[in-house]
Scaffold this motif. Sequence first.
Motif, PDB file in Angstrom:
ATOM      1  N   ARG B  57       0.816  -1.210   0.000  1.00 11.12           N
ATOM      2  CA  ARG B  57       0.000   0.000   0.000  1.00 11.12           C
ATOM      3  C   ARG B  57       0.853   1.265   0.000  1.00 11.12           C
ATOM      4  O   ARG B  57       0.448   2.280  -0.543  1.00 11.12           O
ATOM      5  CB  ARG B  57      -0.979  -0.013   1.182  1.00 11.12           C
ATOM      6  N   LEU B  60       1.963   1.849  -3.480  1.00  7.84           N
ATOM      7  CA  LEU B  60       0.888   2.343  -4.349  1.00  7.84           C
ATOM      8  C   LEU B  60       0.302   3.668  -3.869  1.00  7.84           C
ATOM      9  O   LEU B  60      -0.798   4.045  -4.292  1.00  7.84           O
ATOM     10  CB  LEU B  60      -0.209   1.275  -4.453  1.00  7.84           C
ATOM     11  N   TYR B  77       4.552   6.225  -7.299  1.00  8.31           N
ATOM     12  CA  TYR B  77       3.245   5.937  -7.896  1.00  8.31           C
ATOM     13  C   TYR B  77       2.442   7.219  -8.106  1.00  8.31           C
ATOM     14  O   TYR B  77       1.814   7.410  -9.141  1.00  8.31           O
ATOM     15  CB  TYR B  77       2.459   4.966  -7.016  1.00  8.31           C
ATOM     16  N   PRO B  83      -1.228   6.183 -14.307  1.00  8.54           N
ATOM     17  CA  PRO B  83      -0.921   5.048 -13.439  1.00  8.54           C
ATOM     18  C   PRO B  83      -1.490   3.708 -13.932  1.00  8.54           C
ATOM     19  O   PRO B  83      -0.794   2.697 -13.887  1.00  8.54           O
ATOM     20  CB  PRO B  83      -1.521   5.448 -12.093  1.00  8.54           C
ATOM     21  N   LEU B  84      -2.734   3.699 -14.401  1.00  4.20           N
ATOM     22  CA  LEU B  84      -3.334   2.408 -14.771  1.00  4.20           C
ATOM     23  C   LEU B  84      -2.691   1.801 -16.005  1.00  4.20           C
ATOM     24  O   LEU B  84      -2.772   0.595 -16.222  1.00  4.20           O
ATOM     25  CB  LEU B  84      -4.835   2.557 -15.012  1.00  4.20           C
ATOM     26  N   ALA B  89      -3.026  -3.217 -10.065  1.00  4.15           N
ATOM     27  CA  ALA B  89      -2.935  -3.757  -8.709  1.00  4.15           C
ATOM     28  C   ALA B  89      -4.236  -4.440  -8.315  1.00  4.15           C
ATOM     29  O   ALA B  89      -5.319  -3.967  -8.648  1.00  4.15           O
ATOM     30  CB  ALA B  89      -2.609  -2.640  -7.726  1.00  4.15           C
ATOM     31  N   LEU B  91      -5.804  -5.533  -4.850  1.00  4.28           N
ATOM     32  CA  LEU B  91      -5.509  -5.473  -3.414  1.00  4.28           C
ATOM     33  C   LEU B  91      -6.476  -6.251  -2.538  1.00  4.28           C
ATOM     34  O   LEU B  91      -6.054  -7.052  -1.741  1.00  4.28           O
ATOM     35  CB  LEU B  91      -5.405  -4.021  -2.952  1.00  4.28           C
ATOM     36  N   GLU B  92      -7.771  -6.035  -2.630  1.00  2.62           N
ATOM     37  CA  GLU B  92      -8.606  -6.937  -1.865  1.00  2.62           C
ATOM     38  C   GLU B  92      -9.775  -7.409  -2.708  1.00  2.62           C
ATOM     39  O   GLU B  92     -10.228  -6.727  -3.611  1.00  2.62           O
ATOM     40  CB  GLU B  92      -9.059  -6.353  -0.530  1.00  2.62           C
TER      41      GLU B  92
END
Lengths: 270, 311
Positions: B57, B60, B77, B83-84, B89, B91-92
């Motif tokens: 985290r 990022l 970042y 960024p994309l 990423a 993450l959850e």
Amino acid sequence: MNLVRSELLKIRTTSTWWWLALGAFLSIALAFAINAWLAVTTLGGDAEEIGVSAEQATAPAQAANLYTSGQYLGLMFVMLIGILMVTNEFFHQTATTTFLTTPRRTSVIVSKLVAASLLGFMFWLATTLIDLAAGAIFLSANDYGTQLGEWPVQRALLFNLLAYAIWTILGVGIGTLITNQLGAVITAAVLYLIGTQVVGLLFLLLSNVLDSQAVLKWQVIWPAVASQVMITEGTSEFTPSWWVGALVLIGYALVSGIAGVLLTRRRDIA
Amino acid sequence: MTDGQRSPTNDGQIVVSGLTKQYKNVRAVNNLSFTVAPGRVTGFLGPNGAGKTTTLRMLLNLVTPTAGTATISGQRYADLATPLRQVGAVLEASSAHKGRTGINHLRVICAAAGLPKQRADEALALVGLTPAAKRKFKGYSLGMKQRLGIAAAMLGDPRVLILDEPANGLDPEGIRWMRGFLKNLAHEGRTVLVSSHLLSEMQLLADDVVIIAAGQLVRQGPVDQVLGSMAQGARVRVRTPQAEVLAAALKAQSATIETDEQGVLLVGGVDAPTIGRSALAAGVELHELTTERPDLERVFLELTAGKAGIR
């Protein structure tokens, strides 16, 4: 611009806004019925009996009231949408995705504020179109004419627009302050619905203690009161000028917007 | 370069340097440094609570580091222009609005990132989720949620992929799919960083490993090397009908010897060829001669022993 589009898409692709729009519509219907009764009674010469001042008992003033029917609850609904625009991100853990897509957090909050005010505009437009249609028919049918040429009526409509935009922005600000969805929604609704009465009582108490009626004007510092003052024609012992209300509301919108940006920039998203 | 700033490159390398996160009472990550190379799958390993998620985290820009830096292709970042398109990423698993459909979840991201709308359809197809495109997220299984997360990460066709515990909650079929998918991405030259506490899975998937415990680096390197460094201390298992004779011969070469069962010696300090030669010289018959290969699981437990658990 992309970000605002994304924010509007977020709202459009869930059913929340639909429920709040339904709520707003019902409150328009209810308020219109009450305001229609009020208009007939006051303009029929019974203004004194129900405690409406002479200044308020004119056809334009009553028309303005009628054309802004549903504002009281409508503003709460747009505020709730503003709140949900932020708290949803934390409730559904989409904040991570949002900030990964746009690491510049200021841009995210600003786009939420812009999208919120656009949405406020849409709600105002829908509410006003309904009110205008129903109000014009009602007033004409009762031989008062539509009153749409009157400045107080036009002013009320325009400032109502400002109110819708500001309350949605205020909602976004509240959402960034209280990111817990349930907590934010309940706090805001309670403050809006009950807070106004409590503030009114407190000021009444204060004016008694200080033995001064002028104190009552200061109720305008409460946003819901400010909003009401802004669209009300004329002043009285209890209400300051409309522009005071407008300034107070804009002040709140600025403060909550800036606080929202600053808080979000510093927050760890876990 | 003179002021210590890296010039932006697009090499896809991840560089973590002196990264530290101090929470009120806990130093979650402590002066952590490692690098992740493109074209390889890097396993980011550690027991639960080791600081893996906090590290990712911080990498990022979701959590602000107390000290240190983390860069991707030479840039923080937050400074990446798109960024994309550079980093994906996951993450959850549960990171979508429950009342929104899968395809709309992706379209919202496309809109914000300025990517064309059809990327959403393409990404869904990539992870095999097209049939569930118009179903709401709350109706997705855990495996489908994980796939949607990967689809979101792939929207911008990024050079670098970062995944936090992607195998969590997946069935064996899902894990097999994920393994193939990630290996393929690395094969295409992308950087793939995968955190996990499932070591057996990493042994099948990762080319490199970064092992942390209690917020600190324990070991970093290619899987073979990390395993090999442990193999130096490994013992050789010898089965012979003349155990006493061989033991005496080996003790003369200062080997350590334990007996496990009848006719089996566990020999340390000397390697298998040396034992073979000694046996030949002593005329001892051998039935088995095996170097005990430590698996990643054991290495990991040894490396992180005493540092795991709640802090």
